[in-house]
Design a protein around this motif. Structure first.
Motif, PDB file in Angstrom:
ATOM      1  N   GLU A   1     -10.985   7.618   2.133  1.00 38.54           N
ATOM      2  CA  GLU A   1     -10.434   6.601   1.241  1.00 38.54           C
ATOM      3  C   GLU A   1     -10.111   7.246  -0.109  1.00 38.54           C
ATOM      4  O   GLU A   1     -10.688   6.928  -1.142  1.00 38.54           O
ATOM      5  CB  GLU A   1     -11.415   5.444   1.073  1.00 38.54           C
ATOM      6  CG  GLU A   1     -11.538   4.572   2.309  1.00 38.54           C
ATOM      7  CD  GLU A   1     -12.362   3.321   2.031  1.00 38.54           C
ATOM      8  OE1 GLU A   1     -11.974   2.546   1.138  1.00 38.54           O
ATOM      9  OE2 GLU A   1     -13.389   3.149   2.696  1.00 38.54           O
ATOM     10  N   SER A   2      -9.188   8.198  -0.064  1.00 38.38           N
ATOM     11  CA  SER A   2      -8.707   8.895  -1.262  1.00 38.38           C
ATOM     12  C   SER A   2      -7.191   8.929  -1.185  1.00 38.38           C
ATOM     13  O   SER A   2      -6.626   9.180  -0.120  1.00 38.38           O
ATOM     14  CB  SER A   2      -9.261  10.325  -1.320  1.00 38.38           C
ATOM     15  OG  SER A   2     -10.675  10.303  -1.325  1.00 38.38           O
ATOM     16  N   TYR A   3      -6.542   8.707  -2.312  1.00 39.12           N
ATOM     17  CA  TYR A   3      -5.093   8.502  -2.311  1.00 39.12           C
ATOM     18  C   TYR A   3      -4.437   9.179  -3.501  1.00 39.12           C
ATOM     19  O   TYR A   3      -4.991   9.185  -4.605  1.00 39.12           O
ATOM     20  CB  TYR A   3      -4.771   6.997  -2.384  1.00 39.12           C
ATOM     21  CG  TYR A   3      -5.488   6.166  -1.353  1.00 39.12           C
ATOM     22  CD1 TYR A   3      -4.885   5.862  -0.137  1.00 39.12           C
ATOM     23  CD2 TYR A   3      -6.782   5.702  -1.584  1.00 39.12           C
ATOM     24  CE1 TYR A   3      -5.553   5.105   0.819  1.00 39.12           C
ATOM     25  CE2 TYR A   3      -7.461   4.948  -0.628  1.00 39.12           C
ATOM     26  CZ  TYR A   3      -6.838   4.658   0.570  1.00 39.12           C
ATOM     27  OH  TYR A   3      -7.497   3.915   1.516  1.00 39.12           O
ATOM     28  N   LEU A   4      -3.246   9.746  -3.276  1.00 37.96           N
ATOM     29  CA  LEU A   4      -2.405  10.083  -4.419  1.00 37.96           C
ATOM     30  C   LEU A   4      -1.940   8.763  -5.011  1.00 37.96           C
ATOM     31  O   LEU A   4      -1.689   7.794  -4.280  1.00 37.96           O
ATOM     32  CB  LEU A   4      -1.195  10.909  -3.986  1.00 37.96           C
ATOM     33  CG  LEU A   4      -1.452  12.348  -3.524  1.00 37.96           C
ATOM     34  CD1 LEU A   4      -0.119  13.029  -3.229  1.00 37.96           C
ATOM     35  CD2 LEU A   4      -2.238  13.143  -4.545  1.00 37.96           C
ATOM     36  N   VAL A   5      -1.792   8.732  -6.327  1.00 38.44           N
ATOM     37  CA  VAL A   5      -1.542   7.436  -6.951  1.00 38.44           C
ATOM     38  C   VAL A   5      -0.680   7.578  -8.203  1.00 38.44           C
ATOM     39  O   VAL A   5      -0.667   8.626  -8.847  1.00 38.44           O
ATOM     40  CB  VAL A   5      -2.900   6.764  -7.297  1.00 38.44           C
ATOM     41  CG1 VAL A   5      -3.595   7.481  -8.441  1.00 38.44           C
ATOM     42  CG2 VAL A   5      -2.749   5.286  -7.611  1.00 38.44           C
ATOM     43  N   GLY A   6       0.050   6.498  -8.516  1.00 38.78           N
ATOM     44  CA  GLY A   6       0.744   6.398  -9.796  1.00 38.78           C
ATOM     45  C   GLY A   6       2.086   7.092  -9.845  1.00 38.78           C
ATOM     46  O   GLY A   6       2.860   7.080  -8.889  1.00 38.78           O
ATOM     47  N   GLY A   7       2.339   7.744 -10.985  1.00 39.26           N
ATOM     48  CA  GLY A   7       3.655   8.336 -11.245  1.00 39.26           C
ATOM     49  C   GLY A   7       4.070   9.389 -10.245  1.00 39.26           C
ATOM     50  O   GLY A   7       5.261   9.524  -9.944  1.00 39.26           O
ATOM     51  N   CYS A   8       3.110  10.141  -9.703  1.00 40.24           N
ATOM     52  CA  CYS A   8       3.498  11.181  -8.743  1.00 40.24           C
ATOM     53  C   CYS A   8       4.056  10.574  -7.464  1.00 40.24           C
ATOM     54  O   CYS A   8       5.017  11.105  -6.879  1.00 40.24           O
ATOM     55  CB  CYS A   8       2.336  12.126  -8.450  1.00 40.24           C
ATOM     56  SG  CYS A   8       0.914  11.401  -7.617  1.00 40.24           S
TER      57      CYS A   8
END
Length: 243
Positions: free
Chosen positions: A22-29
């Motif tokens: 349960e880990s995610y790249l997130v946001g502006g990227c």
């Protein structure tokens, strides 16, 4: 929607995949990957606690109350020198109009994304490279719209700098600001005076060096922000030039 994993640097994937599932790249990227732009930074949100993250990455630092751990890398690319990993969190009121009074660990990704500023910045990417979108950010990307997550009055009162940030994103991405969001900026424009001049200056510089600087200044004028931050420029409006 699925993202081509080859667009993500190996150094980012190596760090990301050592964390909980349960880990995610997130946001502006994530936004920039969808728009085929090169991300300027890489952020990860995770179920792991800061203590667990530090155990996984001994070469990291944790000196804040926002559950964010910085992981140092050997990359020469300035956008990859530090990868920030933040535990899922929720936030309380912003009495100082910048930092939340209270930060708590959240149980789910959705709780974490709900606190973010704009829908196009509230997108996440899972480890199968699928985009997760709880707030119609993909639709707003498709329609080239900048819209707050939730009630714009609440989002802008938390941190009034977000009003200028909306205009900056509009200039950088060549997007329109959604009508209700823009009308709220106009009605709350005086709140920008609660923000430090240094923070305003940083956003203003980004607007001026963007490809659509003229559009940015005009949006600042139409939103009533310009008269609050640079009233001298308002006096120049509609003044003819001696050719």
């Amino acid at each position: 929607m699925k993202i081509n994993s080859n667009k993500i640097p190996e150094i980012v994937k190596n760090i990301w995949f050592k964390l909980d599932n349960e880990s995610y790249l997130v946001g502006g990227c994530v936004r920039d990957l969808i728009l085929n732009r090169k991300p300027k930074d890489w952020d990860i949100t995770t179920k792991n606690s800061p203590e667990e993250i530090k155990k996984i990455f001994p070469n990291s630092f944790y000196e804040n109350r926002f559950f964010t751990v910085g992981v140092k890398t050997n990359s020469d690319d300035p956008t990859l020198k530090v990868i920030e990993i933040t535990t899922f969190r929720t936030e309380g009121k912003y009495s100082d109009f910048r930092h939340p009074d209270e930060v708590k660990i959240a149980k789910t990704l959705k709780e974490d994304l709900k606190r973010r500023d704009f829908t196009i910045n509230a997108l996440a990417l899972d480890k199968k490279f699928n985009v997760i979108d709880y707030f119609n950010g993909l639709e707003d990307l498709k329609n080239k719209l900048i819209r707050t997550v939730g009630n714009p009055i609440g989002r802008f009162k938390e941190d009034p700098l977000r009003m200028i940030r909306a205009i900056r994103l509009s200039c950088q991405l060549n997007f329109q600001i959604e009508k209700k969001t823009f009308e709220t900026i106009k009605s709350l424009s005086s709140f920008i005076n609660l923000i430090s001049k240094e923070r305003i200056k940083d956003e203003l510089i980004k607007i001026i060096i963007s490809p659509n600087a003229v559009q940015g200044i005009e949006l600042l004028r139409e939103s009533n922000l310009l008269i609050e931050i640079i009233p001298e420029l308002i006096r120049c409006y509609n003044v003819g030039q001696n050719k």
